[in-house]
Enzyme design. Structure first.
Site, PDB file in Angstrom:
ATOM      1  CD  GLU A 404      32.490  24.120 -60.167  1.00  0.00           C
ATOM      2  OE1 GLU A 404      33.578  25.098 -60.145  1.00  0.00           O
ATOM      3  OE2 GLU A 404      32.232  23.647 -59.726  1.00  0.00           O
ATOM      4  CG  HIS A 471      28.304  17.153 -51.289  1.00  0.00           C
ATOM      5  ND1 HIS A 471      29.452  17.283 -50.504  1.00  0.00           N
ATOM      6  CD2 HIS A 471      29.118  16.615 -52.886  1.00  0.00           C
ATOM      7  CE1 HIS A 471      30.607  16.907 -51.424  1.00  0.00           C
ATOM      8  NE2 HIS A 471      29.930  17.277 -52.734  1.00  0.00           N
TER       9      HIS A 471
END
Ligand SMILES: Cc1ncc(C[n+]2csc(CCOP(=O)(O)OP(=O)(O)O)c2C)c(N)n1
Length: 664
Positions: A404, A471
């Site tokens: 990322e 999540h």
């Protein structure tokens, strides 16, 4: 020290010498000024100049270099006027950052230099983005990025080299191996004997040179650059050298055994090269004096000018405006408050509307690249980019390694080189791994040196799908606090498409939140043509006059549902964008209803709702008939089991909270 100039002419050798002399003389002067208390901090590169100068001399003038704190020679070799450099170091307005940044922390596109931020390792991924732009535009250019040996311990180093290798990017990763990272010697920093041993692990060539020998550095970079321009690939270049002074001038060198200084003094890059040129009859005493005088003159003139320049006078408007790049003129007129009336409306789910917006953005902007994990053949885990690959091709729809930080950095690099990027976080939770790039590189770039960061980070967010603590988080407040970012958070398909298309027009960094639970659970009418929705313009659902609910995302749907169910006459404000947010509409509705609840799916402490509530108390106190109420999720991680998740979320407490507010 052996010099092998091969076929370098006398003029070229003298150029190298002059280039080497300049940073050395500037630094010697800086050390004097430091002792006189006329300059503040100074990071010395004495003893390492051959690396900066030899490398930059070997490049074409428009090939980007990303230097660090000991690379004055990069800046001088690109012929930056000394007066402007000195103004930068003194924090004067005529420097490269309007007095906002430290000595080497700035970039300048005319000189093809992108300076560092303080965070070590952060620029390595950015170099990848610049190199990717060159590669996609078939420009045959190489990019050079520096790292100290200590900086290689950062995860960013690993990510960047890995991405460059996988994508075969034309980058030279130059490691200045100078024995120390601040006070920490190499044997406490890494276990390998030398960095070139690591090249094989990354799948790239790695070469080691004597970093104090300018001919060796110059010839090696020259050969590498020539080859990489034709045959793009990353190469690791390890330059062995030594830090002859402290980490910075105030920090001392007690921890360095004195014999090392004695040994390395014999390898001084300037003295040795000078002796060599004298012996060869290429440099004379007179010429040496002439060079020194010319450099001294430029130095004295620059110092005089900058010392005479007044301190920066702060200008509030300029300080605030410079956080953001200005938006294109046509966007100012193009953006609408609502999706346009259209004869061609389609009923789309949130996910389809985002997909359509992204698709139309890709059609409109041929310089736009999408990057993310599994976004190409697989179409992304939520299938938003399914089918994009076939139409837009592998160059523009790019699967990334699981990196990322490096990919957000690459987005910034693309932007520096004139392109646009959409980076998909697979889940908004994983943005933590790209946090530094967003809050330090993207957010501060325009304020620091006037460079736009044209990057949209897509953030599949939120709870409600029993996905547990990693999540399901609401991460928008982490970014709300950071000047220079924008945050969009649509609640419905028409807004999502229009706001995404607007985000793609805007050259500023935007976090675009997409609620996973809403992706497939809500739908609505969406015009087929492309359109842009204005930022900072909320919409109001008018159910009555009992109170105002300020909310966004899933909160809009839950507030509507519960108010209808309990016959509560609320004005429900859908903020649509959170940075900026629509203060005018909020103030107006609060004035008219006198009671307000700020509702968020996020955990309450430190949430955006808390900040909005504070703002309302400050600006609308006289219109309030009850204290401003806030409601958010419990201050815990997001739990997995449905019963626990429902208990965590604020929705089951919403009706009672509204009733309390109305009854006050
Ligand atoms: C992420 C991060 N952690 C810590 C620091 C503080 N710091 C600044 S320079 C430095 C040492 C750097 O060593 P190296 O990369 O070998 O470069 P050198 O100073 O030797 O040229 C440290 C620890 C920082 N700037 N960034």
């Amino acid at each position: 020290m052996q010099f092998h100039p091969n076929d370098l002419s006398a003029t070229e050798l003298l150029n190298l010498y002059r280039g080497l002399l300049k940073p050395r003389m500037i630094e010697e002067k800086m050390l004097v000024l430091l002792r006189q208390g006329k300059v503040g901090k100074w990071f010395s590169g004495i003893g390492q100049e051959a690396i900066s100068v030899g490398t930059t001399m070997a490049l074409e003038p428009d090939e980007y270099v990303l230097p660090l704190h000991r690379n004055l020679g990069v800046f001088t070799t690109r012929s930056m006027p000394f007066s402007k450099l000195f103004a930068q170091w003194q924090g004067k307005k005529s420097g490269f950052s309007k007095g906002r940044e430290r000595s080497f922390h700035f970039g300048s596109n005319p000189y093809a230099i992108v300076g560092m931020i303080s965070h070590l390792g952060a620029m390595l991924g950015v170099a990848n983005g610049i190199a990717l732009a060159h590669l996609l535009n078939k420009r045959e250019k190489v990019t050079v990025v520096f790292s100290g040996d200590g900086g290689t311990s950062e995860g960013d180093f690993h990510e960047a080299l890995n991405v460059a290798a996988v994508w075969q990017l034309p980058v030279i990763f130059l490691i200045e191996n100078n024995g120390y990272g601040l006070s920490t010697p190499s044997n406490e920093q890494f276990r390998c004997k030398q960095f070139i041993d690591k090249g094989i692990g990354y799948g790239m060539d790695a070469i080691q040179v004597d970093g104090n020998n300018i001919i060796e550095v110059y010839n090696t970079v020259n050969q590498l650059a020539t080859s990489i321009r034709k045959n793009p690939r990353p190469v690791m270049l390890e330059c062995i050298t030594f830090r002859m002074r402290g980490h910075e001038e105030a920090s001392g060198v007690k921890y360095v055994p004195p014999h090392l200084f004695e040994e390395w003094a014999k390898k001084d890059p300037v003295v040795n090269f000078e002796n060599f040129l004298m012996q060869q009859g290429i440099l004379s005493e007179e010429l040496r004096e002439q060079f020194r005088q010319e450099i001294t003159q430029e130095l004295e003139k620059g110092l005089e000018e900058v010392f005479a320049e007044p301190e920066v006078i702060p200008n509030l408007e300029e300080e605030l405006n410079d956080r953001y790049a200005s938006i294109p003129e046509d966007l100012k007129t193009m953006a609408l408050a609502e999706a346009p009336a259209s004869s061609d409306l389609k009923d789309l789910r949130l996910i389809d509307a985002i997909r359509e917006g992204l698709w139309q953005g890709m059609e409109k902007h041929p310089n736009l690249v999408i990057m993310g994990q599994d976004v190409a053949e697989y179409g992304g885990v939520f299938k938003i980019t399914e089918g994009f690959l076939d139409t837009f091709g592998k160059s523009r729809v790019r699967n990334t390694p699981i990196t990322e930080s490096s990919i957000v950095g690459a987005g910034y690099g693309l932007s520096i080189a004139g392109m646009k990027a959409v980076v998909e976080m697979q889940f908004a939770d994983f943005v933590t791994c790209g946090f530094n790039q967003i809050v330090n590189n993207l957010a501060k770039s325009h304020y620091r040196w006037g460079q736009a960061a044209d990057v949209v980070v897509r953030m599949p967010t939120g709870a409600g799908v029993q996905a547990g603590p990693f999540h399901s988080q609401s991460t928008e407040a982490w970014f709300y606090h950071v000047p220079g970012l924008k945050i969009y958070y649509p609640s419905n398909p028409a807004d999502a498409k229009g706001l995404l298309l607007r985000a793609l027009e805007d050259p500023n960094p935007i976090l675009f939140f997409e609620h996973k639970f809403l992706y497939r659970s809500i739908s609505g009418s969406v015009p087929s043509q492309p359109y842009c929705i204005e930022e900072g313009k909320a919409t109001v659902h008018h159910l009555g006059d009992d109170c105002t609910v300020v909310t966004y995302g899933w909160g809009v749907h839950k507030a509507l549902e519960i108010c209808r169910e309990h016959a509560i006459g609320a004005r429900i404000i859908d903020l649509r964008t959170l940075l900026p947010w629509d203060q005018e509409t909020v103030l107006q509705q609060v004035k008219e209803t006198g009671k307000v609840l700020v509702l968020t799916e996020d955990t309450l402490t430190g949430s955006i709702a808390s900040d909005i509530a504070a703002w309302i108390s400050e600006h609308a106190f006289q219109y309030l008939d009850a204290p401003v109420k806030r409601l958010g999720s419990l201050d815990t991680a997001v739990p997995l089991a449905k019963t626990l998740e429902d208990h965590f979320l604020p929705w089951d407490r919403l009706a009672a909270t509204l009733q309390e507010l109305i009854d006050f």
